[in-house]
Design a protein around this motif. Sequence first.
Motif, PDB file in Angstrom:
ATOM      1  N   LEU A 137       0.689  -1.191   0.078  1.00  0.00           N
ATOM      2  CA  LEU A 137      -0.065  -0.218   0.030  1.00  0.00           C
ATOM      3  C   LEU A 137       0.869   1.428   0.134  1.00  0.00           C
ATOM      4  N   LEU A 138       1.880   1.202   0.755  1.00  0.00           N
ATOM      5  CA  LEU A 138       2.947   2.327   0.836  1.00  0.00           C
ATOM      6  C   LEU A 138       3.539   2.790  -0.617  1.00  0.00           C
ATOM      7  N   LEU A 139       3.960   1.670  -1.406  1.00  0.00           N
ATOM      8  CA  LEU A 139       4.435   1.643  -2.520  1.00  0.00           C
ATOM      9  C   LEU A 139       3.447   2.270  -3.543  1.00  0.00           C
ATOM     10  N   LYS A 140       2.237   1.790  -3.355  1.00  0.00           N
ATOM     11  CA  LYS A 140       1.161   2.335  -4.591  1.00  0.00           C
ATOM     12  C   LYS A 140       0.878   3.744  -4.142  1.00  0.00           C
ATOM     13  N   LEU A 141       1.021   4.242  -2.723  1.00  0.00           N
ATOM     14  CA  LEU A 141       0.589   5.576  -2.474  1.00  0.00           C
ATOM     15  C   LEU A 141       1.493   6.450  -2.744  1.00  0.00           C
ATOM     16  N   THR A 142       2.909   5.963  -2.536  1.00  0.00           N
ATOM     17  CA  THR A 142       4.143   6.944  -2.678  1.00  0.00           C
ATOM     18  C   THR A 142       5.064   6.611  -3.469  1.00  0.00           C
ATOM     19  N   GLY A 143       5.198   5.474  -4.281  1.00  0.00           N
ATOM     20  CA  GLY A 143       5.961   5.135  -5.058  1.00  0.00           C
ATOM     21  C   GLY A 143       7.403   4.614  -4.456  1.00  0.00           C
ATOM     22  N   GLU A 144       7.321   4.467  -2.912  1.00  0.00           N
ATOM     23  CA  GLU A 144       8.461   4.043  -2.128  1.00  0.00           C
ATOM     24  C   GLU A 144       8.297   2.668  -1.820  1.00  0.00           C
ATOM     25  N   LEU A 145       8.895   1.658  -1.622  1.00  0.00           N
ATOM     26  CA  LEU A 145       8.918   0.529  -0.876  1.00  0.00           C
ATOM     27  C   LEU A 145       9.918   0.487   0.541  1.00  0.00           C
ATOM     28  N   ALA A 146       9.124   0.643   1.600  1.00  0.00           N
ATOM     29  CA  ALA A 146       9.704   0.174   2.838  1.00  0.00           C
ATOM     30  C   ALA A 146       8.689  -0.416   3.668  1.00  0.00           C
ATOM     31  N   THR A 147       9.278  -0.591   5.068  1.00  0.00           N
ATOM     32  CA  THR A 147       8.341  -1.223   6.099  1.00  0.00           C
ATOM     33  C   THR A 147       8.790  -0.733   7.460  1.00  0.00           C
ATOM     34  N   SER A 148       7.924  -0.558   8.197  1.00  0.00           N
ATOM     35  CA  SER A 148       8.047  -0.144   9.931  1.00  0.00           C
ATOM     36  C   SER A 148       8.391  -1.108  10.338  1.00  0.00           C
ATOM     37  N   ILE A 183      13.985  -1.401   6.198  1.00  0.00           N
ATOM     38  CA  ILE A 183      13.209  -0.869   7.405  1.00  0.00           C
ATOM     39  C   ILE A 183      13.442   0.652   7.404  1.00  0.00           C
ATOM     40  N   ALA A 184      12.628   1.453   7.577  1.00  0.00           N
ATOM     41  CA  ALA A 184      12.544   2.714   7.637  1.00  0.00           C
ATOM     42  C   ALA A 184      11.618   3.407   8.931  1.00  0.00           C
ATOM     43  N   ASP A 185      11.981   4.666   9.278  1.00  0.00           N
ATOM     44  CA  ASP A 185      11.242   5.125  10.165  1.00  0.00           C
ATOM     45  C   ASP A 185      10.600   6.461  10.078  1.00  0.00           C
ATOM     46  N   ALA A 186      10.857   7.166   8.950  1.00  0.00           N
ATOM     47  CA  ALA A 186      10.155   8.419   8.734  1.00  0.00           C
ATOM     48  C   ALA A 186       9.096   8.438   7.826  1.00  0.00           C
ATOM     49  N   PRO A 187       8.343   9.382   7.798  1.00  0.00           N
ATOM     50  CA  PRO A 187       7.042   9.463   6.854  1.00  0.00           C
ATOM     51  C   PRO A 187       7.737   9.648   5.329  1.00  0.00           C
ATOM     52  N   VAL A 188       7.078   8.910   4.387  1.00  0.00           N
ATOM     53  CA  VAL A 188       7.259   9.002   3.233  1.00  0.00           C
ATOM     54  C   VAL A 188       6.194   9.846   2.124  1.00  0.00           C
ATOM     55  N   HIS A 189       6.662  10.977   1.660  1.00  0.00           N
ATOM     56  CA  HIS A 189       5.812  11.657   0.817  1.00  0.00           C
ATOM     57  C   HIS A 189       4.458  12.061   1.683  1.00  0.00           C
ATOM     58  N   GLY A 190       4.567  12.419   2.868  1.00  0.00           N
ATOM     59  CA  GLY A 190       3.232  12.836   3.518  1.00  0.00           C
ATOM     60  C   GLY A 190       2.617  11.462   4.123  1.00  0.00           C
ATOM     61  N   VAL A 191       3.132  10.308   4.204  1.00  0.00           N
ATOM     62  CA  VAL A 191       2.413   9.439   4.635  1.00  0.00           C
ATOM     63  C   VAL A 191       3.371   8.497   5.753  1.00  0.00           C
ATOM     64  N   ALA A 192       2.720   8.417   6.734  1.00  0.00           N
ATOM     65  CA  ALA A 192       3.397   7.844   7.786  1.00  0.00           C
ATOM     66  C   ALA A 192       3.597   6.347   7.791  1.00  0.00           C
ATOM     67  N   LEU A 193       4.793   5.778   7.953  1.00  0.00           N
ATOM     68  CA  LEU A 193       4.840   4.157   7.705  1.00  0.00           C
ATOM     69  C   LEU A 193       3.867   3.570   8.303  1.00  0.00           C
ATOM     70  N   PRO A 194       3.072   2.585   7.648  1.00  0.00           N
ATOM     71  CA  PRO A 194       2.174   1.710   8.488  1.00  0.00           C
ATOM     72  C   PRO A 194       2.698   1.033   9.420  1.00  0.00           C
ATOM     73  N   LEU A 195       1.627   1.059  10.661  1.00  0.00           N
ATOM     74  CA  LEU A 195       1.695   0.175  11.995  1.00  0.00           C
ATOM     75  C   LEU A 195       0.830  -0.875  12.083  1.00  0.00           C
ATOM     76  N   GLY A 196       1.098  -2.030  12.593  1.00  0.00           N
ATOM     77  CA  GLY A 196       0.465  -2.975  12.981  1.00  0.00           C
ATOM     78  C   GLY A 196      -0.725  -2.632  13.688  1.00  0.00           C
ATOM     79  N   ASP A 197      -2.183  -3.231  13.308  1.00  0.00           N
ATOM     80  CA  ASP A 197      -3.405  -2.716  13.846  1.00  0.00           C
ATOM     81  C   ASP A 197      -3.421  -2.952  15.098  1.00  0.00           C
ATOM     82  N   GLY A 198      -2.996  -4.140  15.696  1.00  0.00           N
ATOM     83  CA  GLY A 198      -3.195  -4.615  17.318  1.00  0.00           C
ATOM     84  C   GLY A 198      -2.587  -3.329  18.071  1.00  0.00           C
ATOM     85  N   ALA A 199      -1.183  -2.928  17.633  1.00  0.00           N
ATOM     86  CA  ALA A 199      -0.314  -2.138  18.228  1.00  0.00           C
ATOM     87  C   ALA A 199      -1.235  -0.812  18.286  1.00  0.00           C
ATOM     88  N   CYS A 200      -1.744  -0.451  17.425  1.00  0.00           N
ATOM     89  CA  CYS A 200      -2.526   1.077  17.117  1.00  0.00           C
ATOM     90  C   CYS A 200      -3.796   0.730  18.072  1.00  0.00           C
TER      91      CYS A 200
END
Length: 428
Positions: A137-148, A183-200
């Motif tokens: 989803l992050l890739l399709k929204l921002t063009g960048e492939l990364a994970t939190s 592995i990344a930790d900063a927002p990408v083009h206005g989208v924060a790195l997605p987090l696991g739903d349970g932790a959220c």
Amino acid sequence: MRVIALDVGSSSVRAVAYDEEGVAEPGDAHAAYDDLDADRLVDACRAVLAQVGEGDLVAVSAFWHSLVALDDRERPLTQVLTWRETLGAPTPPDLDPDDYHRRTGCFVHPAYWPAKIARLHDSGLRAARYVSFADYLLLKLTGELATSVSTASGTGVFDPNRLDWDDGVLEALGLMRGQVPQIADAPVHGVALPLGDGACSNVGAGCVTRTRAALMVGTSGALRVVYQADRVEPRRGLFLYRLDGRRFCEGGAISDGGNLWAWLQRTLREVDAAELAERPAAAHGLTFLPFLGGERSLGWDPNRRGLVTGLSFATTPLDVAQAALEGVAYRFADILEALGGVEEVVATGGALLSNPAWTQIVADALGRPLHVSAVAEASARGAAMAALDRLDLGAPVDHVVEPRREREAIHAAAREVHRDTMRWREAG
């Protein structure tokens, strides 16, 4: 600041706008889907984002444990595989279960990536990359492939203490580091790195210490704590994931939650939840082991299945339904006991909060008050709060369900019968 929270579940997605104080704007956008095609899920996410309008930041909560295989042009080769994908090849035999759990905080279980990837390899599929749906989803929204670190911690291929992919697991699966996201930790083009739903969900419900746990029943169920620590050793039967680089998410999960209640209504047809409220505790003479979806916490046996004992010609649909809901409550009681140190339990999740009789049964089985969350969308709110780094905001409680103390000893005895039945099933 206007934060748009996108809460992506395995059957629907919701977008909600929040202000800096974690207060939701009136109205949200929601879309359901009945298949797990990765691109159709992305389209649904884009549609609800468009409906709520632009914000300063998009915060994403997405379901843990998903897997999408990609080709060398980053196109999906599979649908989105979820924790429900429990059939297929076993995890590679050179993953020692105890060592694997110690390193990853996960279990040798089909809910996690290793078993899924092994099954795909056995089918002849070799992907260029393996990602979670959140990463796609992050890739399709921002063009960048990364994970939190949060998303990666639910894969079973990540070390939550080292905050890095586990080289031993990658080697066992025949994977190179280039085949998993960076592995990344900063927002990408206005989208924060997605987090696991349970932790959220914990964050949104204000459960961000070792002493305050969130008990959630949606489609499935979980009991979790989120807390800050430098290092944590995984404990027997409990998962250990991450919210972010500072905070861990520890607890247990069960596969039978709202899906079990839906099955009861579909199968028994005569069940009215309101009729369960005042029935005597465990007076039906049944033992219902709620493993219709296999076992996760605490034994993590995917081959374990549901079992009902004590049936007679006098057994009614309400008896079976009550025994099933009590069985789930006993699973939560076992997880709470394994966690230890919890002083307050907050109830969340639509399947539980829409069924007051079940909420009361859980309070009775735990032998402690249940603080019913007033937050309608805890995962969405938690994603927004985490993106803002405002975990100090807390969360309102709607009401407290007190346990009926006269039932405490009855449920304790029934829990012991459950344990005996599980041991008998294992021996048989």
